[in-house]
Design an enzyme around this catalytic site. Structure first.
Site, PDB file in Angstrom:
ATOM      1  N   GLU A   1      74.320  34.705  13.835  1.00  0.00           N
ATOM      2  CA  GLU A   1      73.103  34.431  14.598  1.00  0.00           C
ATOM      3  C   GLU A   1      71.859  34.971  13.897  1.00  0.00           C
ATOM      4  O   GLU A   1      70.738  34.554  14.213  1.00  0.00           O
ATOM      5  CB  GLU A   1      73.211  35.035  15.998  1.00  0.00           C
ATOM      6  CG  GLU A   1      74.159  34.303  16.927  1.00  0.00           C
ATOM      7  CD  GLU A   1      73.609  32.962  17.408  1.00  0.00           C
ATOM      8  OE1 GLU A   1      72.371  32.811  17.440  1.00  0.00           O
ATOM      9  OE2 GLU A   1      74.413  32.074  17.733  1.00  0.00           O
TER      10      GLU A   1
ATOM     11  N   SER B   1      76.100  39.347  12.375  1.00  0.00           N
ATOM     12  CA  SER B   1      76.384  38.090  13.069  1.00  0.00           C
ATOM     13  C   SER B   1      75.712  36.927  12.358  1.00  0.00           C
ATOM     14  O   SER B   1      74.610  37.065  11.807  1.00  0.00           O
ATOM     15  CB  SER B   1      75.870  38.164  14.511  1.00  0.00           C
ATOM     16  OG  SER B   1      75.898  36.897  15.130  1.00  0.00           O
TER      17      SER B   1
ATOM     18  N   TYR C   1      69.172  38.611  20.555  1.00  0.00           N
ATOM     19  CA  TYR C   1      70.416  39.150  20.000  1.00  0.00           C
ATOM     20  C   TYR C   1      70.398  39.068  18.479  1.00  0.00           C
ATOM     21  O   TYR C   1      70.700  40.038  17.776  1.00  0.00           O
ATOM     22  CB  TYR C   1      71.607  38.379  20.558  1.00  0.00           C
ATOM     23  CG  TYR C   1      72.917  38.687  19.870  1.00  0.00           C
ATOM     24  CD1 TYR C   1      73.635  39.840  20.176  1.00  0.00           C
ATOM     25  CD2 TYR C   1      73.447  37.827  18.911  1.00  0.00           C
ATOM     26  CE1 TYR C   1      74.843  40.130  19.542  1.00  0.00           C
ATOM     27  CE2 TYR C   1      74.640  38.096  18.276  1.00  0.00           C
ATOM     28  CZ  TYR C   1      75.331  39.254  18.594  1.00  0.00           C
ATOM     29  OH  TYR C   1      76.515  39.526  17.957  1.00  0.00           O
TER      30      TYR C   1
END
Length: 342
Positions: A133, A131, A154
């Site tokens: 992120e 990801s 996350y």
């Protein structure tokens, strides 16, 4: 000889699109889904009776990344050629409320699957869903060479899974890759994500059912692509002769405000009359800007996105407006339930 693929998280946005793609390519597709007390398989129920790929089969299996024994037995039973790990709690905001769960689902779960794959001796190629992120505080544009500095539970869990995938590749010679995907959306996106929350709100406000939508940070910059194109990139990564981690992104910058304005404008509405700020939707720490550089993916696997930001917004708004005309049911919902294979 027919290839077999195992997809964890098959009932999600990416899992359902990937299953459809692989079926059209002649695969036998096996999906792993958690058992729940309510039906959560609407995105893939239609694949059980897939008429456009009569020579292919689609199987759903019950299981969870928290159960290493189950993963091992399923791999030995299915003996897939390719494994796509798409399972995780992918809503970043929720990971602050349940950080331990985020670590288990997105991080430790991936390692359980890798270890089960190693122990099984199946020899399947492995795709790990990374990801953007994971980049967190690093300034854009972000590429494969950008350091990982996650700013959420996350993102940290995904970074853990990323490095363990690399470790298994280098330690055991596994054909294992990380796909570092930037935000990718569609009409199948979960309703808690800001893009889908906005397009559903536009449909309801246009229909006179609501007056306002409440949002958090409108200044966050993101790189939004179209999910069906991104699963094509996942598949291409596993077809390469040598395993390599790659970024998939559009390279386009847009703020949440830009997405909101485009969505309301497409429906003939003035967004400023209908959007309200709510601090409850702010994260404890924000990721200001995520914009990817996917030039290496174009060079290595020939992947390049075609659907750009404006078209993506139109696709999602039109789909939610149409869904509302059919008593609020999403167009992907189907009345039949899939048959469990075990």
């Amino acid at each position: 000889m027919t290839k077999r693929a195992l997809i964890t998280g098959v009932t999600g946005q990416d899992g359902s699109y990937l299953a459809e793609l692989l079926l059209t390519k002649g695969y036998e597709v096996h999906g792993l889904a958690r058992r729940t007390s309510s039906v959560n398989t609407s995105r893939v129920a239609h694949l059980v009776e897939d008429t456009h790929a009569p020579d292919c089969r689609f199987f759903l299996h019950r299981g969870d990344l928290s159960d290493g024994g189950r993963l091992l037995s399923l791999l030995q039973q299915v003996r897939p050629d390719e494994v796509y790990n798409l399972a995780a709690e992918s809503y970043v905001g929720a990971s602050f409320e349940e950080p331990e769960h985020a670590g288990e689902a997105a991080g430790v779960g991936a390692v359980r699957l890798l270890e089960a794959l190693r122990m099984s001796g199946v020899g399947a190629r492995f795709y790990q869903a990374g990801s953007s992120e994971m980049y967190g505080a690093e300034p854009p544009p972000q590429s494969e060479d950008t350091p990982l500095r996650p700013r959420s539970p996350y993102g940290a869990a995904k970074a853990y899974a990323h490095w363990l995938t690399t470790t298994y590749r280098e330690s055991y010679g596994m054909h294992a890759v990380n796909g570092i995907l930037f935000n990718h959306e569609s009409p199948r996106r979960g309703e808690v994500f800001v893009t889908r929350k906005v397009t559903r709100a536009v449909a309801r406000i246009q229909a006179g059912l609501d007056d306002f939508v409440y949002l958090g940070n409108l200044d966050a910059v993101r790189d939004w692509g179209y999910a069906p194109e991104y699963v094509e990139g996942m598949w291409r990564m596993l077809q390469a002769d040598e395993p390599e981690d790659l970024v998939l992104a559009t390279g386009e910058r847009a703020t949440v405000r830009d997405f909101v304005a485009a969505a309301f404008d497409h429906a003939g509405l003035d967004w400023e009359k209908h959007v309200r700020f709510d601090e409850r939707y702010l994260r404890p720490v924000e990721v200001d800007a995520l914009v990817g550089d996917a030039s290496r993916a174009e060079q290595r696997i020939g992947w390049k996105p075609e659907v750009r930001f404006a078209e993506l917004v139109r696709i999602m708004v039109d789909a939610d407006i149409e869904a509302l005309k059919h008593e609020g049911r999403h167009w992907i919902d189907r009345p039949q339930l899939p048959a469990w294979q075990d």
